[in-house]
Design a protein around this motif. Structure first.
Motif, PDB file in Angstrom:
ATOM      1  N   CYS A   4     -13.012   1.005   0.367  1.00 25.25           N
ATOM      2  CA  CYS A   4     -12.257   0.475  -0.758  1.00 25.25           C
ATOM      3  C   CYS A   4     -12.878  -0.787  -1.340  1.00 25.25           C
ATOM      4  N   ASN A  11      -4.868  -0.853  -3.637  1.00 20.64           N
ATOM      5  CA  ASN A  11      -5.569  -1.394  -2.492  1.00 20.64           C
ATOM      6  C   ASN A  11      -4.988  -2.756  -2.117  1.00 20.64           C
ATOM      7  N   PRO A  12      -4.494  -2.880  -0.907  1.00 23.10           N
ATOM      8  CA  PRO A  12      -3.928  -4.172  -0.527  1.00 23.10           C
ATOM      9  C   PRO A  12      -4.979  -5.127  -0.002  1.00 23.10           C
ATOM     10  N   SER A  13      -6.142  -5.209  -0.625  1.00 27.78           N
ATOM     11  CA  SER A  13      -7.235  -5.959  -0.027  1.00 27.78           C
ATOM     12  C   SER A  13      -6.970  -7.463  -0.059  1.00 27.78           C
ATOM     13  N   VAL A  14      -7.586  -8.106   0.894  1.00 33.80           N
ATOM     14  CA  VAL A  14      -7.426  -9.540   1.049  1.00 33.80           C
ATOM     15  C   VAL A  14      -8.820 -10.112   1.280  1.00 33.80           C
ATOM     16  N   SER A  30       3.635 -16.517   3.601  1.00 35.11           N
ATOM     17  CA  SER A  30       2.775 -15.324   3.518  1.00 35.11           C
ATOM     18  C   SER A  30       1.294 -15.681   3.425  1.00 35.11           C
ATOM     19  N   TYR A  47     -14.806 -10.123   9.152  1.00 37.27           N
ATOM     20  CA  TYR A  47     -15.667  -9.100   9.738  1.00 37.27           C
ATOM     21  C   TYR A  47     -17.018  -8.990   9.052  1.00 37.27           C
ATOM     22  N   LEU A  59      -0.281 -11.951  -3.055  1.00 42.70           N
ATOM     23  CA  LEU A  59       0.745 -11.042  -2.537  1.00 42.70           C
ATOM     24  C   LEU A  59       2.059 -11.166  -3.305  1.00 42.70           C
ATOM     25  N   ALA A  92      -0.973 -16.359   5.535  1.00 43.89           N
ATOM     26  CA  ALA A  92      -1.879 -15.685   6.469  1.00 43.89           C
ATOM     27  C   ALA A  92      -2.190 -14.272   6.006  1.00 43.89           C
ATOM     28  N   ALA A  93      -1.228 -13.620   5.397  1.00 47.46           N
ATOM     29  CA  ALA A  93      -1.444 -12.250   4.934  1.00 47.46           C
ATOM     30  C   ALA A  93      -2.092 -12.229   3.558  1.00 47.46           C
ATOM     31  N   LYS A 111       1.913  -9.035  -6.239  1.00 49.03           N
ATOM     32  CA  LYS A 111       1.756  -7.599  -5.996  1.00 49.03           C
ATOM     33  C   LYS A 111       3.056  -6.952  -5.528  1.00 49.03           C
ATOM     34  N   GLN A 132       2.259  -6.110   6.838  1.00 49.65           N
ATOM     35  CA  GLN A 132       3.013  -7.025   5.988  1.00 49.65           C
ATOM     36  C   GLN A 132       2.538  -6.916   4.543  1.00 49.65           C
ATOM     37  N   ARG A 133       1.231  -6.924   4.376  1.00 47.29           N
ATOM     38  CA  ARG A 133       0.703  -6.810   3.015  1.00 47.29           C
ATOM     39  C   ARG A 133       1.110  -5.496   2.383  1.00 47.29           C
ATOM     40  N   ILE A 165     -10.236  -3.652  -6.455  1.00 50.72           N
ATOM     41  CA  ILE A 165     -10.788  -4.211  -5.228  1.00 50.72           C
ATOM     42  C   ILE A 165     -10.660  -5.722  -5.089  1.00 50.72           C
ATOM     43  N   CYS A 207      -9.843  -3.511   3.579  1.00 54.82           N
ATOM     44  CA  CYS A 207      -8.752  -4.467   3.583  1.00 54.82           C
ATOM     45  C   CYS A 207      -8.205  -4.737   4.973  1.00 54.82           C
ATOM     46  N   LEU A 217      -0.634  -8.112  10.044  1.00 55.81           N
ATOM     47  CA  LEU A 217      -0.805  -8.625   8.695  1.00 55.81           C
ATOM     48  C   LEU A 217      -1.011  -7.509   7.695  1.00 55.81           C
TER      49      LEU A 217
END
Lengths: 338, 191
Positions: free
Chosen positions: B170, A242-245, A308, A251, A232, A310-311, A235, B24-25, A227, B176, B21
């Motif tokens: 998650c 999980n591609p969490s950021v 990258s 939010y 990035l 921003a992502a 990865k 993209q990730r 988590i 995410c 985004l």
């Protein structure tokens, strides 16, 4: 950099007190000096719930966290108020009190969406040593069993530390055999106790472990997520669940025990007081500068120049506050990266 | 109920021209061609887990002494993560460049079963995960060559699917960003 959105997931830190003393706790410095008098007040909770209602977003999920939220003297009352307001609750707990089946049944009278239980080892010897309390593991496992027997939605959370990477593989086995539906693992969060450098698995090594744990869990009957946000660039090409950021200031917002708002339950940078907030929609814009400051001031210059960003958001901005951590150019050094 | 554009959605659906985004990730981290890593990471005992080789879209690895092939495929626009258990064979047989992906007879079986399944798949209304474990449903449908066992089949809900109530759990403080891309509900529980 950050997208504008109304925060619609709220975490309330009910107390910074805890009946465990986990070696890697990101809330450690607050836990150590917390007192019952400093627990969140019912008035602050009411004010927040009023804001949520006024925002007219229909189904907020209110996470009750801490410290150990069940230690709040009015924990059940707060749960009742969240339910009466029409929202669901997620309870982040170490499971010590919820080992008592009677207490769990009391909690389940309310609108509980799910539990998240912390478990830090596949055996009492490891867990209790990490959590700093004999008997803690047994109680946590009872809380998991109570949840299983009642058909309650729950997941587990565990923390990766460098001295015992193998223990998490054993934990995958243990939880899968117990019938736990899903487990999360994260890196040490680099704030407070998490700043204890020896406990942090640094980039890029953590990416290897995140992948290995993901691969291992895929061979067992259990869901798995790593988590903690990871860079990035590290990865890429990896199998990580999980591609969490980092979501801070997006939010999700957090209300601390004194009613101030934070962008993240880990980062201590505070924002306005809930009582002074006219609308929930104002919270994001008010908190965003704190996050922006962290991102701009802390992350390596090469990340700021990266297309990258921003992502990726340079994974967890707090990571870069730790003195001496290697930056991306050092990861690419011979023998350092694949 | 307020009108709330998903301005912050990772799809950027409410903001023409905005980059997705999430995609993209996701694509950069999970769906791109796998690179062979030579990095020696933090030591995990080799008898626990060992990556034996990588190929484009997957890898061969050993967990607890048993060999597995992990392979990602898109069937009918649905991304699947497939994990197969392998009976003991010569290790070299599965290493790159000699092993470059699933054999045709394995892939063909999986493609057929996955495509048939997603055509009639009904997700539970309270689904709260972006990854749907379809192992039981697929394991009985695929007839694999001797030595191969389907040990995991996970469907990753594609962003084109618009299903109410799909959200994930998650993360401690929230997901995410994938959820709002796949979810068409107005609950805003997660996004």
């Amino acid at each position: 950099m950050l997208t504008a959105r109304v925060p619609d997931r709220i975490t309330i830190l009910l107390t910074h007190r805890c009946d465990l003393s986990c070696e890697f706790c990101f809330d450690a410095s607050q836990v150590m000096r917390a007192s019952p008098a400093a627990d969140v007040s019912l008035e602050a909770v009411d004010r927040l719930l009023e804001l949520l209602r006024e925002s007219r977003v229909p189904r907020f999920n209110v996470s009750l966290s801490g410290g150990e939220p069940t230690l709040h003297p009015h924990f059940l009352e707060i749960l009742a108020r969240v339910t009466e307001a029409g929202f669901s609750a997620t309870i982040l707990s170490n499971g010590q009190r919820l080992a008592d089946p009677q207490f769990m049944d009391e909690v389940l009278r309310f609108n509980v969406w799910n539990f998240q239980f912390s478990i830090e080892g596949a055996s009492a010897a490891v867990h209790d040593q990490r959590a700093g309390r004999p008997g803690a593991w047994e109680r946590t496992v009872r809380a998991l069993e109570n949840s299983l027997s009642r058909g309650v939605r729950f997941i587990t959370n565990s923390t990766l530390t460098p001295e015992r990477p193998d223990e998490l593989f054993r934990l995958v086995d243990f939880l899968a055999e117990l019938g736990v539906p899903k487990m999360n693992v994260g890196n040490v969060l680099p704030e407070n106790g998490g700043c204890n450098r020896p406990l942090l698995v640094e980039y890029p090594a953590v990416v290897d472990l995140a992948e290995q744990l993901t691969l291992y869990a895929l061979t067992r009957p259990i869901g798995f997520s790593f988590i903690t946000p990871l860079p990035l660039c590290l990865k890429r090409g990896r199998v990580i669940s999980n591609p969490s950021v980092c979501s801070a200031g997006g939010y999700s917002i957090v209300m601390d025990v004194d009613g101030t708002l934070r962008a993240c339950s880990v980062c201590l940078a505070g924002g306005p007081h809930v009582a002074g907030l006219r609308a929930l929609q104002d919270a994001g814009p008010l908190l965003r500068p704190f996050v922006e400051r962290d991102v701009r001031c802390q992350v390596p210059a090469e990340c700021l120049r990266c297309e990258s960003l921003a992502a990726c958001r340079a994974a967890c901005p707090l990571y870069w506050k730790i003195p001496g951590v290697r930056t991306p150019s050092a990861w690419a050094a011979p023998g350092a990266t694949g | 109920m307020p009108t709330r554009e998903k301005a912050g959605s990772q799809t950027g659906a409410a903001a023409p021209g905005a980059r997705n985004l999430y995609r993209q990730r996701w694509s950069e981290s999970l769906c791109s061609a796998a690179a062979v890593s030579t990095r020696a990471g933090l030591a995990v005992r080799g008898d626990v887990l060992r990556v034996l080789g990588r190929f484009n879209g997957g890898m061969v690895y050993e967990a607890s002494g048993k060999k597995y092939v992990l392979s990602e495929h898109v069937f009918e626009a649905h991304p699947f993560l497939l994990v197969f258990g392998l009976e003991p064979r010569k290790e070299a047989e599965f290493l790159t460049p000699r092993f470059t992906g699933l054999p045709d007879e394995v892939l063909g079986q999986c493609r057929q079963a996955c495509e048939a399944l997603v055509g009639r798949l009904k997700l539970p209304k309270d689904l709260h995960s972006i990854e749907v474990d379809l192992t039981p449903q697929l394991a009985e449908k695929v007839e694999l060559p001797p030595g191969w066992t389907l040990s995991r089949a996970i469907l990753r809900l594609p962003t084109e699917w618009r299903r109410p109530g799909v959200a994930c759990d998650c993360d401690v403080d929230g997901p995410c960003g994938y959820c709002c891309d796949v979810c068409d509900c107005n609950c805003y529980l997660c996004c």
